[in-house]
Design an enzyme around this catalytic site. Structure first.
Site, PDB file in Angstrom:
ATOM      1  N   MET A  29       0.848  -1.198   0.000  1.00 29.82           N
ATOM      2  CA  MET A  29       0.000   0.000   0.000  1.00 29.82           C
ATOM      3  C   MET A  29       0.879   1.242   0.000  1.00 29.82           C
ATOM      4  O   MET A  29       1.692   1.427   0.916  1.00 29.82           O
ATOM      5  CB  MET A  29      -0.919   0.003   1.222  1.00 29.82           C
ATOM      6  N   GLN A 105       8.239  -4.482  -2.550  1.00 29.65           N
ATOM      7  CA  GLN A 105       7.613  -4.429  -3.867  1.00 29.65           C
ATOM      8  C   GLN A 105       8.417  -3.459  -4.729  1.00 29.65           C
ATOM      9  O   GLN A 105       8.468  -2.258  -4.458  1.00 29.65           O
ATOM     10  CB  GLN A 105       6.159  -3.959  -3.795  1.00 29.65           C
ATOM     11  N   HIS A 171       6.282  -5.096  -9.325  1.00 29.90           N
ATOM     12  CA  HIS A 171       4.976  -4.470  -9.549  1.00 29.90           C
ATOM     13  C   HIS A 171       4.725  -4.387 -11.054  1.00 29.90           C
ATOM     14  O   HIS A 171       5.263  -3.526 -11.740  1.00 29.90           O
ATOM     15  CB  HIS A 171       4.944  -3.077  -8.919  1.00 29.90           C
ATOM     16  N   ALA A 173       1.448  -4.231 -12.329  1.00 33.48           N
ATOM     17  CA  ALA A 173       0.002  -4.023 -12.389  1.00 33.48           C
ATOM     18  C   ALA A 173      -0.360  -2.545 -12.421  1.00 33.48           C
ATOM     19  O   ALA A 173       0.509  -1.672 -12.421  1.00 33.48           O
ATOM     20  CB  ALA A 173      -0.651  -4.695 -11.175  1.00 33.48           C
ATOM     21  N   HIS A 174      -1.670  -2.280 -12.498  1.00 30.44           N
ATOM     22  CA  HIS A 174      -2.289  -0.980 -12.202  1.00 30.44           C
ATOM     23  C   HIS A 174      -1.843   0.160 -13.108  1.00 30.44           C
ATOM     24  O   HIS A 174      -1.906   1.326 -12.729  1.00 30.44           O
ATOM     25  CB  HIS A 174      -2.049  -0.595 -10.737  1.00 30.44           C
ATOM     26  N   TYR A 176       1.243   0.914 -14.282  1.00 30.24           N
ATOM     27  CA  TYR A 176       2.598   1.428 -14.121  1.00 30.24           C
ATOM     28  C   TYR A 176       3.499   0.849 -15.223  1.00 30.24           C
ATOM     29  O   TYR A 176       3.013   0.238 -16.175  1.00 30.24           O
ATOM     30  CB  TYR A 176       3.112   1.134 -12.714  1.00 30.24           C
TER      31      TYR A 176
END
Length: 372
Positions: A29, A105, A171, A173-174, A176
């Site tokens: 997060m 992450q 990371h 995902a999302h 980026y």
């Protein structure tokens, strides 16, 4: 719901060198609480509290690799440079002292913009100089930029291993950087890093994974976070069929990924309901079925609203874990990542384990502004 009904969450999990006491993962997060990008005592205490509560595996907030403009806010932590790595060494020491397991992450924010208007001081980079379809921002990466980014991910993973972290997560995902290579709307390249198919556009990610695997050796567990949705387009889907999903994910597992962290906004939603119904496999379930890899599911665990509402100032109330238990008992996924519920309540795991469900806290967006 009785405490016994959550027993499935507290079974041990083993993979390579990783041994976890339970199946609960603290989701990464973004906290924006590392001044000048250096994690300090407050960050270490924040993670230590979750280890003391018995979280099986802690995944850090996104922490960025050594590339110009790899982060889109000045308070996002770095995972390079002597001061930042010394701070992360203190974090993992604190987590281990409390009996916890943790991985960073590793992140590159690509062409995404700062939510607070921060200027990285260098041109942002992405596959084709796009933040979203039809939205130019920054520059398209040259071959040497791509090679340098791949090497930076590998160095960061090697540093994580050297510092004593138990795993590392990439990371992807999302919306980026890695995800911008996956997405046809932001990857318009005509070289070997582009292409009409997901398999072709996954080449960059596969080369990152391969370089990381070479840097850390065969036994260090590697997680890759992936998503269909993007922050730029919540309805985006990379893979609209199981066959397309296999073309996307199988090569990444073959390149060296041990665990796929499959991000959904709501973990209970089926990925392909037209094939197996409204109670069908979710994203993580399909990823496991298609690749054979271990998987982490995530998305609004224990709360009524999804995390995007929190950014709009919306709270969420506590809900039961029956659906989670049901899906885990049928073996749909191996681990479950919990975000906001653990963010606002450092004792969430203990309360679930002991059956003290009446003490579980609703989520307030105010929790996002502080390290508790």
């Amino acid at each position: 719901m009785s405490a016994a009904s959550t027993d499935i969450l507290f079974q041990p999990f083993r993979l390579k060198s990783l041994e976890l006491a339970n199946r609960i993962v603290m989701a990464p997060m973004t906290r924006m609480s590392a001044p000048e990008g250096i994690p300090g005592a407050a960050n270490a205490l924040y993670y230590r509290r979750r280890a003391e509560d018995g979280v099986g595996l802690i995944l850090s907030e996104g922490t960025v690799i050594d590339r110009p403009a790899s982060r889109n806010d000045g308070s996002i932590p770095l995972f390079h440079g002597e001061a930042a790595l010394r701070g992360w060494a203190e974090v993992i020491e604190a987590v281990h002292a409390a009996g916890g397991k943790m991985g960073p992450q590793l992140w590159h924010t690509g062409a995404t913009s700062s939510p607070r208007g921060w200027d990285p001081g260098a041109p942002v980079e992405s596959p084709s100089g796009l933040n979203a379809p039809g939205e130019p921002r920054g520059v398209a990466m040259r071959d040497e930029d791509i090679a340098d980014a791949i090497a930076a991910f590998a160095r960061a993973a090697a540093d994580a291993q050297r510092l004593g972290f138990d795993v590392a997560e990439l990371h992807g995902a999302h919306g980026y950087l890695i995800d911008q290579f996956f997405w046809s709307g932001t990857n318009l390249r005509e070289d070997r890093y582009g292409g009409a198919t997901l398999r072709e556009r996954a080449r960059f990610a596969a080369e990152v994974v391969s370089a990381v695997r070479k840097a850390v050796g065969p036994d260090f567990p590697l997680i890759l976070r992936v998503s269909q949705w993007k922050q730029q387009d919540l309805k985006a889907r990379l893979a609209t069929t199981p066959e397309a999903m296999a073309d996307w994910l199988v090569p990444l597992v073959e390149a060296g990924v041990d665990v796929l962290h499959c991000s959904q906004r709501r973990f209970w939603e089926p990925e392909f309901p037209e094939l197996d119904g409204e109670e069908g496999l979710n994203f993580a379930g399909w990823a496991k079925k298609l690749t054979g890899a271990a998987v982490i599911s995530v998305g609004s665990v224990g709360l009524s609203g999804d995390f995007l509402g929190a950014f709009g100032g919306k709270g969420s109330s506590v809900v039961g874990l029956d659906a989670l238990v049901r899906r885990m008992e049928r073996g749909e996924f191996d681990l479950i990542a919990v975000g906001r519920a653990i963010l606002s309540d450092p004792l969430w795991v203990t309360k679930v384990r002991t059956g003290d469900h009446t003490a579980l806290r609703d989520f307030s967006p105010a929790a996002m502004a502080e390290l508790v």
